[in-house]
Write a protein that holds these residues in place. Structure first.
Motif, PDB file in Angstrom:
ATOM      1  N   PRO A   1      45.219 -21.256  68.477  1.00 17.61           N
ATOM      2  CA  PRO A   1      44.195 -21.183  67.427  1.00 17.61           C
ATOM      3  C   PRO A   1      43.635 -22.567  67.098  1.00 17.61           C
ATOM      4  CG  PRO A   1      46.377 -20.875  66.491  1.00 17.61           C
ATOM      5  CD  PRO A   1      46.547 -20.945  67.983  1.00 17.61           C
ATOM      6  N   LYS A   2      42.401 -22.549  66.658  1.00 20.51           N
ATOM      7  CA  LYS A   2      41.789 -23.799  66.195  1.00 20.51           C
ATOM      8  C   LYS A   2      42.551 -24.297  64.975  1.00 20.51           C
ATOM      9  CE  LYS A   2      36.924 -23.199  66.893  1.00 20.51           C
ATOM     10  NZ  LYS A   2      35.732 -22.799  66.201  1.00 20.51           N
ATOM     11  N   GLU A   3      42.470 -25.590  64.728  1.00 17.33           N
ATOM     12  CA  GLU A   3      43.203 -26.159  63.578  1.00 17.33           C
ATOM     13  C   GLU A   3      42.631 -25.717  62.243  1.00 17.33           C
ATOM     14  OE1 GLU A   3      44.435 -30.089  63.583  1.00 17.33           O
ATOM     15  OE2 GLU A   3      44.785 -30.164  65.729  1.00 17.33           O
ATOM     16  N   ASP A   4      41.355 -25.387  62.201  1.00 15.88           N
ATOM     17  CA  ASP A   4      40.765 -24.955  60.936  1.00 15.88           C
ATOM     18  C   ASP A   4      40.801 -23.435  60.783  1.00 15.88           C
ATOM     19  OD1 ASP A   4      38.916 -24.455  62.893  1.00 15.88           O
ATOM     20  OD2 ASP A   4      37.195 -25.073  61.710  1.00 15.88           O
ATOM     21  N   ALA A   5      41.409 -22.738  61.717  1.00 11.61           N
ATOM     22  CA  ALA A   5      41.502 -21.283  61.632  1.00 11.61           C
ATOM     23  C   ALA A   5      42.561 -20.887  60.601  1.00 11.61           C
ATOM     24  CB  ALA A   5      41.862 -20.701  62.993  1.00 11.61           C
ATOM     25  N   MET A   6      42.344 -19.753  59.969  1.00 13.26           N
ATOM     26  CA  MET A   6      43.298 -19.249  58.988  1.00 13.26           C
ATOM     27  C   MET A   6      44.399 -18.492  59.722  1.00 13.26           C
ATOM     28  SD  MET A   6      42.581 -16.832  55.664  1.00 13.26           S
ATOM     29  CE  MET A   6      41.043 -17.615  55.345  1.00 13.26           C
ATOM     30  N   THR A   7      45.619 -18.947  59.561  1.00 12.50           N
ATOM     31  CA  THR A   7      46.750 -18.305  60.226  1.00 12.50           C
ATOM     32  C   THR A   7      47.536 -17.468  59.226  1.00 12.50           C
ATOM     33  OG1 THR A   7      48.239 -20.153  59.804  1.00 12.50           O
ATOM     34  CG2 THR A   7      46.952 -20.229  61.854  1.00 12.50           C
ATOM     35  N   ILE A   8      48.388 -16.605  59.739  1.00  8.72           N
ATOM     36  CA  ILE A   8      49.238 -15.782  58.863  1.00  8.72           C
ATOM     37  C   ILE A   8      50.143 -16.692  58.034  1.00  8.72           C
ATOM     38  CG2 ILE A   8      51.069 -14.062  58.841  1.00  8.72           C
ATOM     39  CD1 ILE A   8      49.165 -12.458  60.164  1.00  8.72           C
ATOM     40  N   THR A   9      50.650 -17.741  58.637  1.00  9.29           N
ATOM     41  CA  THR A   9      51.520 -18.672  57.908  1.00  9.29           C
ATOM     42  C   THR A   9      50.755 -19.312  56.760  1.00  9.29           C
ATOM     43  OG1 THR A   9      52.748 -19.109  59.926  1.00  9.29           O
ATOM     44  CG2 THR A   9      52.979 -20.702  58.140  1.00  9.29           C
ATOM     45  N   TRP A  10      49.519 -19.708  57.011  1.00  8.17           N
ATOM     46  CA  TRP A  10      48.698 -20.314  55.964  1.00  8.17           C
ATOM     47  C   TRP A  10      48.461 -19.330  54.829  1.00  8.17           C
ATOM     48  CZ3 TRP A  10      44.138 -19.427  53.447  1.00  8.17           C
ATOM     49  CH2 TRP A  10      43.632 -20.476  52.689  1.00  8.17           C
ATOM     50  N   VAL A  11      48.157 -18.074  55.161  1.00  7.23           N
ATOM     51  CA  VAL A  11      47.896 -17.059  54.134  1.00  7.23           C
ATOM     52  C   VAL A  11      49.160 -16.798  53.321  1.00  7.23           C
ATOM     53  CG1 VAL A  11      47.244 -14.656  53.719  1.00  7.23           C
ATOM     54  CG2 VAL A  11      46.020 -15.991  55.432  1.00  7.23           C
ATOM     55  N   ARG A  12      50.315 -16.722  53.992  1.00  8.79           N
ATOM     56  CA  ARG A  12      51.578 -16.524  53.261  1.00  8.79           C
ATOM     57  C   ARG A  12      51.832 -17.671  52.297  1.00  8.79           C
ATOM     58  NH1 ARG A  12      55.692 -15.112  57.912  1.00  8.79           N
ATOM     59  NH2 ARG A  12      55.220 -17.290  58.162  1.00  8.79           N
ATOM     60  N   GLU A  13      51.655 -18.896  52.751  1.00  5.05           N
ATOM     61  CA  GLU A  13      51.863 -20.053  51.876  1.00  5.05           C
ATOM     62  C   GLU A  13      50.874 -20.050  50.714  1.00  5.05           C
ATOM     63  OE1 GLU A  13      51.783 -23.623  54.188  1.00  5.05           O
ATOM     64  OE2 GLU A  13      53.547 -23.034  55.366  1.00  5.05           O
ATOM     65  N   PHE A  14      49.631 -19.693  51.007  1.00  2.00           N
ATOM     66  CA  PHE A  14      48.610 -19.618  49.963  1.00  2.00           C
ATOM     67  C   PHE A  14      48.988 -18.582  48.914  1.00  2.00           C
ATOM     68  CE2 PHE A  14      44.775 -17.561  48.289  1.00  2.00           C
ATOM     69  CZ  PHE A  14      44.183 -18.639  47.659  1.00  2.00           C
ATOM     70  N   LEU A  15      49.405 -17.395  49.352  1.00  2.00           N
ATOM     71  CA  LEU A  15      49.789 -16.338  48.420  1.00  2.00           C
ATOM     72  C   LEU A  15      51.013 -16.732  47.599  1.00  2.00           C
ATOM     73  CD1 LEU A  15      49.200 -13.170  50.619  1.00  2.00           C
ATOM     74  CD2 LEU A  15      47.924 -13.837  48.575  1.00  2.00           C
ATOM     75  N   LEU A  16      51.960 -17.412  48.228  1.00  2.00           N
ATOM     76  CA  LEU A  16      53.154 -17.851  47.504  1.00  2.00           C
ATOM     77  C   LEU A  16      52.793 -18.856  46.419  1.00  2.00           C
ATOM     78  CD1 LEU A  16      56.210 -17.863  47.131  1.00  2.00           C
ATOM     79  CD2 LEU A  16      56.324 -19.660  48.865  1.00  2.00           C
ATOM     80  N   TRP A  17      51.986 -19.868  46.764  1.00  2.00           N
ATOM     81  CA  TRP A  17      51.578 -20.860  45.767  1.00  2.00           C
ATOM     82  C   TRP A  17      50.730 -20.224  44.673  1.00  2.00           C
ATOM     83  CZ3 TRP A  17      53.911 -25.107  44.797  1.00  2.00           C
ATOM     84  CH2 TRP A  17      54.587 -25.773  45.811  1.00  2.00           C
ATOM     85  N   ASN A  18      49.880 -19.289  45.065  1.00  5.26           N
ATOM     86  CA  ASN A  18      49.056 -18.575  44.095  1.00  5.26           C
ATOM     87  C   ASN A  18      49.926 -17.764  43.139  1.00  5.26           C
ATOM     88  OD1 ASN A  18      46.420 -18.319  43.298  1.00  5.26           O
ATOM     89  ND2 ASN A  18      46.003 -16.545  44.572  1.00  5.26           N
ATOM     90  N   LEU A  19      50.943 -17.107  43.677  1.00  4.34           N
ATOM     91  CA  LEU A  19      51.890 -16.337  42.866  1.00  4.34           C
ATOM     92  C   LEU A  19      52.588 -17.241  41.853  1.00  4.34           C
ATOM     93  CD1 LEU A  19      53.481 -13.593  42.507  1.00  4.34           C
ATOM     94  CD2 LEU A  19      55.099 -14.541  44.133  1.00  4.34           C
TER      95      LEU A  19
END
Length: 86
Positions: free
Chosen positions: A2-20
């Protein structure tokens, strides 16, 4: 790869965790302010709105409940789904 600026599942999980965590901190801050400065907040708001103390408490209780449900539905449930799928 994947491209470096692509949204990955790991990125989304981390985002949701920090958002939580951030949203629960806001909820706890709201509860603490309501609990600690109840009378002052009530006096301040009763200048602008004609509310009884029971109405004021009910509005805050419902607001906190709706906010908590939103946190659970919009942050925790998707995070758990991603954790289960991975």
């Amino acid at each position: 790869r994947p491209k470096e600026d692509a949204m990955t599942i790991t990125w989304v999980r981390e985002f949701l965790l920090w958002n939580l965590l951030f949203n629960y901190a806001i909820l706890l801050l709201w509860f603490g302010a309501f609990r600690g400065w109840h009378d002052g907040l009530y006096r301040l708001h009763s200048r602008w709105f004609h509310l009884g103390a029971e109405q004021f408490d009910a509005i805050h209780y419902v607001g906190m409940a709706v906010y908590k449900i939103a946190i659970l539905l919009l942050n925790l449930v998707p995070l758990l789904a991603l954790l289960v799928l991975h």
